[in-house]
Enzyme design. Sequence first.
Site, short mmCIF file in Angstrom:
data_model
loop_
_atom_site.label_atom_id
_atom_site.label_comp_id
_atom_site.label_asym_id
_atom_site.label_seq_id
_atom_site.Cartn_x
_atom_site.Cartn_y
_atom_site.Cartn_z
N CYS A 130 63.87 63.42 63.29
CA CYS A 130 65.37 63.30 63.15
C CYS A 130 65.97 62.69 64.20
CB CYS A 130 65.81 64.77 62.91
SG CYS A 130 65.36 66.21 63.90
N HIS A 260 72.25 66.09 65.83
CA HIS A 260 71.77 65.49 66.97
C HIS A 260 72.72 64.24 67.41
CE1 HIS A 260 68.20 67.63 66.83
NE2 HIS A 260 67.32 66.64 66.63
#
Length: 352
Positions: A130, A260
Site C-alpha cells: 500500500c 497513507h
Amino acid sequence: PGPTVAIVGATGAVGSVMIDILNNREQVPWGDIRLIASARSAGKKITVRGAEHTVVELSPEAFDGVDIAMFDVPDELSARWAPVAVDRGAIAVDNSGAFRLDPEVPLVVPEVNAAKVHERPKGIIANPNCTTLSMMTALGALHSEFGLRELVVSSYQAASGSGQEGIDRLQEEIAAVAGKHVGERSGDVAEALAAAGLLAEQTPFKAPLAMNVVPWCGSRKDDGWTSEELKVRNESRKILGIPELKVSATCVRVPVVTTHSLAVHAVFEREVSVEQAHQLFDSASSIVLQDESRGEVFPTPAGVVGEDPTYVGRVRQALDFPNTLEFFVCGDNLRKGAALNTYEIAETLVQG
Ligand code: 2RA
C-alpha cells in the site's frame, strides 16, 4: 453468466473493504461471488449486492469453478493457497507480499502497467504494497511524460497498515491519553499507556503511537533498512519498469487510523514544470489534484479516508535541484492501497 470471483480473506480488514467496493460498484461483471475465509469465519452470512452469501472455509475445493480468486490474507497463507487456486483453474490476484518480486509474477497498477496482467506464467498477479501504491498513479503519470530517474520518499503511514490490531491499538492508546496532560515530558506518554494497561510488548508498533511518530514500519532488514523501505524501492522499480531507478525511502508510522501519505522528491530526465504536472494530474481519472491557493489547499489523510482516488497537492519545483518536483500524496491504504487495486486488476482481466 459472467465469471465467478472469489474473495479469500473475506472477513478481514481488507476483505471487508473489498465487499464494500463490490456493493458500491454501479455494475459488476461477475456471475457468482464466493466468500472464502478461515474455519473460524466459515458459516458467517454476508450480504453482497443484495444477496446473502455464506462464507466457506478455505480448502482446495473452495476454488472449484472460480475464475478469479482475489487474496487478502497474510503472506504465508497466500504463498500456500494461491498456487492451489491456480491448480483448480483460477487466476490468483494476490494482495500479500508473497509473490511481488517473483520475476514470473507481474506486479500491476492498472493505470501504469495494465498490459502486464497478460504475462502471468504462474497464473498469479501481485498487488503492490500500500505504501508504494499510494504514490504510483501520480508517479506513473509523471514518468510517462518526463522520464523518472530518482526518487526520495518519506512516508506517513496509518495504523491500519498493521491491520485490525494496529487500528485497535491506536484507538486504545488515544483513549488512554485523552484528557491527560501528557506529551510535555519524555516518557510520560508511555507511562500513561502503561497506567491504562497498554503494555509495550503487546503493540504492533515499535513505540507509543498516540501523540507521537514512529520511524519504523515493517520488519528489520540488512544495514538498518526496514522491509517497508525496501518494498518502496523494489516495487517502484518493477511497476514502473525502471530496474535501475535510484530510490531512497524512510517509512514512518503516524497516529492516523487510515490513509497513507507520502512526501515525494522526484527527479526527471527532462525539464518539468508545476503547470505541466498539474495538467497531468488533472487529466488522470484516478487522481484528484488539491493544490489551489498557491498550495494552501492540500490533501490530508483525514480528508481522504474512504476515497478511491489518490490525492495530490503541494506540487513544487525544487529550488536547488534541476528537473525535480516535490509533492505530497494521500491515498486510502485499504482502498486503492489494497482492496481497490486488487479489484481493478480483476476487472482488467475480465475486460481482456
Ligand atoms: C504497512 N504497508 O503500512 C504496510 C501494510 N501492508 O504497514
